[in-house]
Write a protein that holds these residues in place. Structure first.
Motif, PDB file in Angstrom:
ATOM      1  N   ILE A   1       0.908  -0.973   0.061  1.00  0.00           N
ATOM      2  CA  ILE A   1      -0.318  -0.114  -0.012  1.00  0.00           C
ATOM      3  C   ILE A   1       0.684   1.513  -0.021  1.00  0.00           C
ATOM      4  O   ILE A   1       0.905   2.436  -0.608  1.00  0.00           O
ATOM      5  CB  ILE A   1      -0.632  -0.173   0.918  1.00  0.00           C
ATOM      6  N   ALA A   2       1.976   0.885   0.745  1.00  0.00           N
ATOM      7  CA  ALA A   2       2.682   2.081   1.323  1.00  0.00           C
ATOM      8  C   ALA A   2       4.136   2.180  -0.493  1.00  0.00           C
ATOM      9  O   ALA A   2       3.668   3.457  -0.850  1.00  0.00           O
ATOM     10  CB  ALA A   2       4.194   1.727   1.363  1.00  0.00           C
ATOM     11  N   THR A   3       4.304   1.834  -1.436  1.00  0.00           N
ATOM     12  CA  THR A   3       4.745   1.617  -2.299  1.00  0.00           C
ATOM     13  C   THR A   3       3.721   1.804  -3.108  1.00  0.00           C
ATOM     14  O   THR A   3       3.996   3.566  -4.422  1.00  0.00           O
ATOM     15  CB  THR A   3       4.613   0.188  -2.860  1.00  0.00           C
ATOM     16  N   LEU A   4       2.771   1.934  -3.197  1.00  0.00           N
ATOM     17  CA  LEU A   4       1.364   1.936  -4.387  1.00  0.00           C
ATOM     18  C   LEU A   4       1.523   3.582  -3.899  1.00  0.00           C
ATOM     19  O   LEU A   4       0.924   4.187  -5.298  1.00  0.00           O
ATOM     20  CB  LEU A   4      -0.113   1.449  -4.105  1.00  0.00           C
ATOM     21  N   ALA A   5       1.137   4.216  -3.111  1.00  0.00           N
ATOM     22  CA  ALA A   5       0.498   5.566  -2.835  1.00  0.00           C
ATOM     23  C   ALA A   5       2.149   5.936  -2.951  1.00  0.00           C
ATOM     24  O   ALA A   5       1.499   7.572  -3.705  1.00  0.00           O
ATOM     25  CB  ALA A   5       0.935   5.661  -1.112  1.00  0.00           C
ATOM     26  N   CYS A   6       3.650   5.946  -2.831  1.00  0.00           N
ATOM     27  CA  CYS A   6       4.194   6.263  -3.203  1.00  0.00           C
ATOM     28  C   CYS A   6       4.497   6.673  -4.765  1.00  0.00           C
ATOM     29  O   CYS A   6       4.741   7.510  -4.928  1.00  0.00           O
ATOM     30  CB  CYS A   6       6.114   6.494  -2.972  1.00  0.00           C
ATOM     31  N   LEU A   7       3.683   5.695  -5.848  1.00  0.00           N
ATOM     32  CA  LEU A   7       3.842   6.058  -7.301  1.00  0.00           C
ATOM     33  C   LEU A   7       3.236   6.850  -7.588  1.00  0.00           C
ATOM     34  O   LEU A   7       3.345   7.493  -8.244  1.00  0.00           O
ATOM     35  CB  LEU A   7       3.771   4.148  -8.161  1.00  0.00           C
ATOM     36  N   GLY A   8       1.912   6.596  -6.342  1.00  0.00           N
ATOM     37  CA  GLY A   8       0.922   7.266  -7.499  1.00  0.00           C
ATOM     38  C   GLY A   8       0.782   8.866  -6.953  1.00  0.00           C
ATOM     39  O   GLY A   8       0.863  10.240  -7.805  1.00  0.00           O
ATOM     40  N   GLY A   9       1.165   9.172  -5.098  1.00  0.00           N
ATOM     41  CA  GLY A   9       1.801  10.525  -5.353  1.00  0.00           C
ATOM     42  C   GLY A   9       3.043  11.214  -6.381  1.00  0.00           C
ATOM     43  O   GLY A   9       2.906  12.688  -6.812  1.00  0.00           O
ATOM     44  N   THR A  10       4.008  10.409  -7.055  1.00  0.00           N
ATOM     45  CA  THR A  10       4.780  11.177  -7.422  1.00  0.00           C
ATOM     46  C   THR A  10       4.715  10.862  -8.958  1.00  0.00           C
ATOM     47  O   THR A  10       4.969  12.030  -9.608  1.00  0.00           O
ATOM     48  CB  THR A  10       6.715   9.652  -7.375  1.00  0.00           C
ATOM     49  N   VAL A  11       3.932  10.262  -9.360  1.00  0.00           N
ATOM     50  CA  VAL A  11       3.473  10.497 -10.774  1.00  0.00           C
ATOM     51  C   VAL A  11       2.355  11.635 -10.614  1.00  0.00           C
ATOM     52  O   VAL A  11       2.699  12.645 -12.166  1.00  0.00           O
ATOM     53  CB  VAL A  11       2.804   9.452 -11.114  1.00  0.00           C
ATOM     54  N   THR A  12       1.448  12.069  -9.486  1.00  0.00           N
ATOM     55  CA  THR A  12       0.816  13.206  -9.787  1.00  0.00           C
ATOM     56  C   THR A  12       1.449  14.695  -9.842  1.00  0.00           C
ATOM     57  O   THR A  12       2.033  15.268 -10.368  1.00  0.00           O
ATOM     58  CB  THR A  12      -0.563  13.003  -8.729  1.00  0.00           C
ATOM     59  N   GLY A  13       2.526  14.513  -9.390  1.00  0.00           N
ATOM     60  CA  GLY A  13       3.351  15.488  -8.699  1.00  0.00           C
ATOM     61  C   GLY A  13       4.375  15.892 -10.009  1.00  0.00           C
ATOM     62  O   GLY A  13       4.506  16.834 -10.536  1.00  0.00           O
ATOM     63  N   LEU A  14       4.350  14.687 -10.989  1.00  0.00           N
ATOM     64  CA  LEU A  14       5.693  14.790 -11.851  1.00  0.00           C
ATOM     65  C   LEU A  14       5.068  15.386 -12.535  1.00  0.00           C
ATOM     66  O   LEU A  14       5.390  16.390 -13.875  1.00  0.00           O
ATOM     67  CB  LEU A  14       6.607  13.676 -12.048  1.00  0.00           C
ATOM     68  N   LEU A  15       3.570  15.397 -13.171  1.00  0.00           N
ATOM     69  CA  LEU A  15       3.025  15.834 -13.960  1.00  0.00           C
ATOM     70  C   LEU A  15       2.444  16.984 -14.236  1.00  0.00           C
ATOM     71  O   LEU A  15       2.451  17.847 -14.323  1.00  0.00           O
ATOM     72  CB  LEU A  15       1.711  14.888 -14.408  1.00  0.00           C
ATOM     73  N   ALA A  16       2.051  17.773 -12.826  1.00  0.00           N
ATOM     74  CA  ALA A  16       1.651  18.316 -12.214  1.00  0.00           C
ATOM     75  C   ALA A  16       2.819  19.409 -12.671  1.00  0.00           C
ATOM     76  O   ALA A  16       2.788  20.693 -13.036  1.00  0.00           O
ATOM     77  CB  ALA A  16       1.436  19.081 -10.878  1.00  0.00           C
ATOM     78  N   VAL A  17       4.237  18.828 -11.446  1.00  0.00           N
ATOM     79  CA  VAL A  17       5.827  19.699 -12.417  1.00  0.00           C
ATOM     80  C   VAL A  17       5.492  20.507 -13.822  1.00  0.00           C
ATOM     81  O   VAL A  17       6.493  20.753 -14.214  1.00  0.00           O
ATOM     82  CB  VAL A  17       6.461  19.387 -11.704  1.00  0.00           C
TER      83      VAL A  17
END
Length: 333
Positions: free
Chosen positions: A301-317
């Motif tokens: 669950i923590a890995t999926l949360a990190c992955l989702g947050g990373t992808v969302t943040g990088l797309l926004a950047v």
């Protein structure tokens, strides 16, 4: 796709003149001269790589058939010819210096193996990098800086292994100084392209040698993450490498997001290292509890949360950087 299509399509209203301009941009033949120039330059680099590699392989294959002096004179002649070619052949200067850099490494290796100087392998690579630094600075080429970064990275890695890798990694309390020096050496290598860009007579024509910067940063992030994770999981650790690696990774993310070293590819590399750093801490905390099945589920669950947050943040950047680039181009026009 041509960025001009986006600029023209963004204009409003879409009258007949705008549509005609959009059609002309979409059906334009492009820049065949630019393609031919880049293709010619790339073939020169490949030719230099093949010539230098062929020279080294030929010497190795004919080790018993030729005299020692003949081999030495052949490598020195190839090195001298490459340097002279870089001085008189302007279009092939980078290719000639690439050949000279590789021939220099072959010369040092030949001398070390033939005369048994007693030097360690890391000293050979350090000497190679020091001797090749002069023309790498003067050439101001990202290709040469990329090769130079690889040579220095090999020297750092071999120096670290020479100091007894087992002791450095698994007896961290007694080797805390060496660990800190090792991580700072990678920091110095990652800063080299930026420092070079500050000097007018060594600066790359685009202001920054981005590919060498990314490769140096990727190697530094890999080294920091590896040492930090090992320090976290080994009981006889120093306790310093993990927080220091986190500090360095966070600094890399910050400078890649804004400022002079702003670069989306570098930010992605730093974010990947940050994910590994954080998930290592989560794994250490979860699996120490003793419930392996529940810990594995929570870690997933923590890995999926990190992955989702990373992808969302990088797309926004990425959207933010594109908007800034478009605004800068609009102001320039």
């Amino acid at each position: 796709m041509d960025e001009a299509l986006y600029r023209v399509a963004a204009q409003s209203p879409h009258d007949a003149q705008t549509l005609a301009q959009l059609h002309r941009v979409a059906t334009s033949p492009g820049e065949p001269r630019s393609l031919a120039r880049h293709l010619h330059w790339g073939l020169l680099l490949v030719a230099a790589l093949l010539l230098a590699s062929g020279l080294i392989f030929w010497i190795a294959a004919n080790w018993q058939d030729q005299t020692r002096m003949f081999k030495l004179m052949l490598i020195e002649g190839a090195l001298l010819a490459s340097i002279v070619a870089s001085l008189v052949w302007r279009r092939g200067r980078i290719a000639a210096l690439l050949c000279a850099t590789l021939a220099l490494g072959g010369l040092l290796a030949f001398i070390g193996q033939t005369y048994q100087t007693g030097a360690d392998a890391w000293q050979l690579f350090a000497t190679w990098a020091a001797l090749a630094l002069l023309w790498t600075l003067l050439a101001r080429s990202d290709v040469l800086w990329l090769v130079w970064v690889g040579i220095v990275a090999t020297a750092i890695g071999m120096w670290y292994g020479h100091m007894d890798l087992w002791d450095l990694l698994f007896r961290g309390r007694a080797m805390v100084t060496q660990q800190a020096v090792y991580m700072l050496l990678w920091l110095a290598l990652a800063l080299v392209p930026w420092l070079v860009s500050l000097v007018p007579w060594t600066r790359h024509r685009n202001g920054m040698a981005w590919w060498s910067h990314r490769v140096a940063l990727a190697m530094a992030l890999g080294a920091w993450t590896t040492v930090g994770v090992i320090d976290l999981f080994v009981r006889e650790s120093s306790g310093l490498a993990y927080p220091l690696s986190g500090l360095l990774i966070g600094a890399a993310m910050f400078v890649s997001y804004q400022g002079r070293l702003q670069d989306f590819a570098s930010l992605c590399l730093a974010t990947l290292a940050a994910n590994v750093w954080v998930l290592s801490l989560v794994a250490r905390a979860l699996f120490d509890s003793g419930d392996s099945v529940g810990s594995l589920f929570l870690f997933t669950i923590a890995t999926l949360a990190c992955l989702g947050g990373t992808v969302t943040g990088l797309l926004a950047v990425q959207r933010q950087l594109r908007a800034q680039s478009s605004a800068a181009k609009g102001d320039a026009q």
